[in-house]
Design a protein around this motif. Sequence first.
Motif, PDB file in Angstrom:
ATOM      1  N   GLU A 382     -65.501  79.672 -71.639  1.00 16.99           N
ATOM      2  CA  GLU A 382     -64.809  78.381 -71.728  1.00 16.99           C
ATOM      3  C   GLU A 382     -64.136  78.206 -73.088  1.00 16.99           C
ATOM      4  O   GLU A 382     -63.987  77.090 -73.589  1.00 16.99           O
ATOM      5  CB  GLU A 382     -65.797  77.239 -71.464  1.00 16.99           C
ATOM      6  N   SER A 385     -62.131  75.271 -74.622  1.00 15.85           N
ATOM      7  CA  SER A 385     -62.557  74.234 -73.666  1.00 15.85           C
ATOM      8  C   SER A 385     -61.738  74.300 -72.377  1.00 15.85           C
ATOM      9  O   SER A 385     -61.290  73.270 -71.843  1.00 15.85           O
ATOM     10  CB  SER A 385     -62.478  72.840 -74.292  1.00 15.85           C
ATOM     11  N   PRO A 387     -62.094  75.207 -68.511  1.00 15.64           N
ATOM     12  CA  PRO A 387     -63.156  75.377 -67.520  1.00 15.64           C
ATOM     13  C   PRO A 387     -63.102  76.761 -66.857  1.00 15.64           C
ATOM     14  O   PRO A 387     -62.025  77.348 -66.692  1.00 15.64           O
ATOM     15  CB  PRO A 387     -62.867  74.272 -66.496  1.00 15.64           C
ATOM     16  N   MET A 411     -67.909  69.832 -67.742  1.00 20.47           N
ATOM     17  CA  MET A 411     -67.994  70.787 -68.847  1.00 20.47           C
ATOM     18  C   MET A 411     -68.441  70.080 -70.130  1.00 20.47           C
ATOM     19  O   MET A 411     -69.344  70.553 -70.831  1.00 20.47           O
ATOM     20  CB  MET A 411     -66.633  71.456 -69.048  1.00 20.47           C
TER      21      MET A 411
END
Length: 422
Positions: A382, A385, A387, A411
Motif C-alpha cells: 500500500e 497509501s 489500496p 485502509m
Amino acid sequence: MDHFLYRNGALHAEDVPVADIAAAVGTPFYVYSTATLTRHFKLFDDALDGMDHLVCFAMKSASNQAIIKVLADAGAGMDVVSVGEYLRAKAAGVPGDKIVFSGVGKTADEMRTALDGGIRQFNIESEPEMIVLDQVAQSLGVRAPITVRVNPDVDAKTHAKIATGKSENKFGIPISRARDVYAMAGKLPGLKVIGIDVHIGSQLTELAPFEAAYSKVAELTEQLRADGHDITRLDLGGGLGIPYTRSNEAPPLPTDYGNLIKRTVGHLGCEIEIEPGRLISGNAGIMVTKVIYVKSGEDRDFLILDAAMNDLIRPAMYEAWHDIVPVIEPAPGTEPAKYDVVGPVCESGDTFAKSREMSPVGADDLVAFRSAGAYGAVMSSEYNSRPLIPEVLVDKDQFAVIRARPTYQEMIARDTLPPWLG
C-alpha cells in the motif's frame, strides 16, 4: 499456453471479456484463469507419472485461497515458507500431510503451530533450527519429520536475487557438511529423518543446473543410506522458468524436467516431491490497468497508468519484463508506438518498461500485463497509501472477486492513535 486470448477483437480471460471485469471491479486488478492453473499443474503431475510423487505448489508465488483451493482440488500439495502461508493452506482445506514447510527462519511458534495442525515435513535449513525443532517436538511428545536442505553450490544461471543454490547464498547447509549434519539429526529424539531437500533458484531456463544439483543429491542419498539413514523422500524444489515474452526462446518443458528427474534420481526408489510455483501460476494471471495520460516528454512519450510499482513490483525489483498488450486488439498493420510505461507513484523506479514498442493506446484505454500471476499480488503493498488491488478468478464464462479492493476508509482505519494523541 494460457487462456488469455483475443476473440472478436477483445481480450478474454477464458470466456469472459476482460473489459467486462474492468467495468465491474474497476482498475487496476489481477485476474487468474482456472483452466490455466489446472493445466499447468497437470503438466507437472503427468511429467512424474510412474514415480511415487507429490507436486507441491509453491505458495509464495500466489497465495490467494481460491488459487490454493483450485490446485488442491486438482491433487496438489503445498509448499509454505511461513506460518501465515501454512494457515492459508489449512483454511483452504489442504490437509497437513500435504503441506511442506520450507524457509530459513522458522520460529518455535511456527513449528508448534505446524506440528499441532499436521505437517508433511519440515525442510531444515541449519543446525540451530534443527535443535529448536527437536525441542518443540519433544515438548509436544511427537517426532517431527524432516529433510535437510543441502546447498550444492550450483550456479542456477538466473537473476542474482532469486538464485539460492550457490555457496554464498543464505539457503541450506553446504553439501560437504551434510553427512555430519544428518549424523547430528539422527541423534535428536524429537526428529525423524525421512529425506533430502534441495532448491537452487527460480526462473531457470535450462536443465543443466538441475542435472548438476540432482546428481549430487543422488550421490548423497547413497552415502547417507550407507551411514544408516532411511532416506525415502527427495524434495527437489522448483524453479523451472516461464517465457515472459513471446519472442524469447521457451524454457524447457515440464516433460523434459520430469525425464531429467527420472534419469538422475529415479533409480533410488524414493518418493519425489517438486515445488513449482511460477510455472503453475505465472502465465495463469494478468494485471489489467487503465491509461491515465499519454504525456510527451523532451525525447520520449510516457504512458502513465493507474497501476504502479506497489501493485506489480517485479520490473522495479528485478528489471523484469512483462509483455504489455491492449485489451482491444489493434487492427492488422497498426504501426507500433514507443513509450516509457510508468505508474503514478512518486519514484523514478515506478517504471514498468522503457522505450517499449507496443500498439498505440490513449487515455482511458485498458492494457494488460501478461505473465503476472506469480509474484504479482503477493508482493504488492500500500505504498503511497494506494489500496491493494482486487484479485479475480475466472472459470469458463463466470468470474468472481477473490480479494476485494479495500476502501480508503478501511485502509486508514487500520491505523490507531496512541492515547496521548487522542
